[in-house]
Each structure stands twice: as structure tokens, then as C-alpha cells.
Scaffold this active site. Structure first.
Site, mmCIF file in Angstrom:
data_model
loop_
_atom_site.group_PDB
_atom_site.id
_atom_site.type_symbol
_atom_site.label_atom_id
_atom_site.label_comp_id
_atom_site.label_asym_id
_atom_site.label_seq_id
_atom_site.Cartn_x
_atom_site.Cartn_y
_atom_site.Cartn_z
ATOM 1 N N TYR A 156 -5.033 -1.168 -11.974
ATOM 2 C CA TYR A 156 -4.343 0.132 -11.156
ATOM 3 C C TYR A 156 -4.086 -0.264 -9.688
ATOM 4 O O TYR A 156 -3.283 -0.062 -9.114
ATOM 5 C CB TYR A 156 -5.008 1.233 -11.504
ATOM 6 C CG TYR A 156 -4.626 2.299 -11.126
ATOM 7 C CD1 TYR A 156 -3.547 3.267 -11.645
ATOM 8 C CD2 TYR A 156 -5.200 3.195 -9.805
ATOM 9 C CE1 TYR A 156 -3.093 4.355 -11.343
ATOM 10 C CE2 TYR A 156 -4.568 4.206 -9.337
ATOM 11 C CZ TYR A 156 -3.682 5.009 -9.833
ATOM 12 O OH TYR A 156 -3.073 6.148 -9.277
ATOM 13 N N LYS A 160 -0.618 -0.446 -7.535
ATOM 14 C CA LYS A 160 -0.530 0.348 -6.267
ATOM 15 C C LYS A 160 -0.324 -0.281 -4.893
ATOM 16 O O LYS A 160 0.576 0.100 -4.147
ATOM 17 C CB LYS A 160 -1.475 1.535 -6.172
ATOM 18 C CG LYS A 160 -1.523 2.564 -7.396
ATOM 19 C CD LYS A 160 -0.277 3.277 -7.516
ATOM 20 C CE LYS A 160 -0.250 4.451 -8.659
ATOM 21 N NZ LYS A 160 1.119 4.923 -8.862
#
Length: 226
Positions: A156, A160
Site C-alpha cells: 500500500y 501510494k
């Protein structure tokens, strides 16, 4: 007349959480909204809330943001329905824990596919329409994990961080075409992915402002909820 009257917005991950809150806020400001997500039942719930609160109907489009064919079809349907599109909010995300040592390649690839490749696909799909109109506002939802790389969320965090770089690159490439591309970090909000945090509705005024920036507005920047 709301500040987004006459505008058409695509919001991914619009069935719950921040996506739903953004859809409601945009509709209150007069925008026509296309709701994209994998679970049609959740999108229909958002659509019903929009009808009740604003009287505006929504276009519901079931699609997996990591599937190029599905996203291309969704964008085509939006343009066929409304004649144009003006705003994109890349909000759909997968937020699963996993350290570098324990993540399987399949789990890594799935989070990268949804959190980074999905926004790339959608941005690429909408660019020809926005370039033709010489107008576009793209908002990519990011997270503090992009820069602090909190242990336990390897995929994650990396996705990002990549999304932030993609956003700055796209902003530089598309500014001459009247397209502004910015990042928004809402901080910790209550969603299906995160049980604690603030109500997503409190951050949507920022998303309205980013969607309604003037042509001279900022691009390639990150706005963080305070």
C-alpha cells in the site's frame, strides 16, 4: 446553482466511505456523477442517497479499476451519456497489511494493480476527452504512508508513493492542455478499510475545492486535511 453545476465527475470506489461522501458533496454542488466500483449493490446505495438528498440521479457503472477494458468501457459510457467529462477522483483502494518478508507476489501485485495501475488506466482513458475540451480536474487520493513507509503496509505504501510521483508527472505533462492534477491526503477516516477516524464527510469541502479550481489554480500539489 452549485459551484460544480454543469460538470461531470467520475468517482471510483464510490460505493462506500470517502467515495460515497465525495459523490454526495459533488451532487449537492450540482455535478452529474458517475459512480464506479466493483459492488453494484453499494453503488446503488450511494445512488439512492444522492436522489434523496439532492434530487440528482447518478450513473452507476460496475467496474474493476485494475481492468483496462472495464475502465475504458466505463469512460465511454460516461461520455456517451453526458457528452463530456470534467472531473476524476481516483479513490478506489485496497488497504491490506503485509511486510516485505511476508507478502506474496500475488498480494503485492493486487494492491499495486488497484492502488497505482488503476489510477494510471483511468487517467490515460480520460485524457483525450479532457484535452479536447481543454479542461480537466484530476484528484488522486493519497496517504501519509506514502512517505513514512509505516512497517506492515509495504504494498500500500509503495503504491501510494508511486501514485504521488505519477500525479506530479501527469500535472507537468497536461498543464498546457488545461488539465490540473493534484493529490489529496484526507488523513485517517472511517471507511470499510479502517474502523476508526473522522467522518469522511468532513473532508469533502477540500475535494470540492480541488474539483472547482480555476484555470490558474495549482497543479502537481498535495493538499492534506488539517
Amino acid at each position: 446553482m452549485g459551484i460544480l453545476a454543469g460538470k461531470v465527475a467520475i468517482i471510483t470506489g464510490a460505493g462506500t466511505g470517502l467515495g460515497r461522501a465525495a459523490a454526495l458533496s459533488y451532487a449537492r454542488e450540482g455535478a452529474q456523477v458517475a459512480l464506479i466500483g466493483r459492488r453494484r449493490s453499494k453503488l446503488e446505495e450511494t445512488r439512492e442517497l444522492m436522489l434523496q438528498e439532492t434530487g440528482l440521479d447518478a450513473l452507476v457503472l460496475s467496474a474493476d479499476v485494475s481492468d483496462e477494458a472495464q475502465l475504458l468501457q466505463a469512460v465511454s459510457t460516461v461520455v456517451d451519456t453526458f457528452g463530456h467529462l470534467d472531473i476524476v477522483v481516483n479513490n478506489a483502494a485496497v488497504f491490506e497489511p503485509g511486510t516485505v518478508a511476508e507478502l506474496s507476489l500475488v498480494d503485492w501485485q493486487q494492491q499495486i494493480a488497484v492502488n497505482l495501475t488503476g489510477p494510471f488506466i483511468l487517467c490515460k482513458a480520460v485524457l483525450p476527452h479532457m484535452r479536447r475540451a481543454r479542461y480537466g480536474r484530476i484528484i488522486n487520493i493519497t496517504s501519509g504512508l506514502s512517505w513514512n513507509g509505516a512497517g506492515g503496509y509495504a504494498a500500500y505504501s509503495a503504491a501510494k508513493a508511486g501514485l504521488e510521483s505519477l500525479t506530479r508527472t501527469l500535472a507537468d505533462e497536461e498543464h498546457e492542455h488545461g488539465i490540473l492534477v493534484n493529490l489529496y491526503n484526507p488523513g485517517t477516516i472511517r471507511t470499510e478499510m479502517h474502523a476508526t477516524g473522522k467522518d469522511p464527510a468532513v473532508v469533502t469541502p477540500d475535494l470540492v475545492r480541488l474539483a472547482s479550481l480555476p484555470q490558474s489554480g495549482p497543479t502537481g500539489t498535495i493538499v492534506t486535511y488539517n
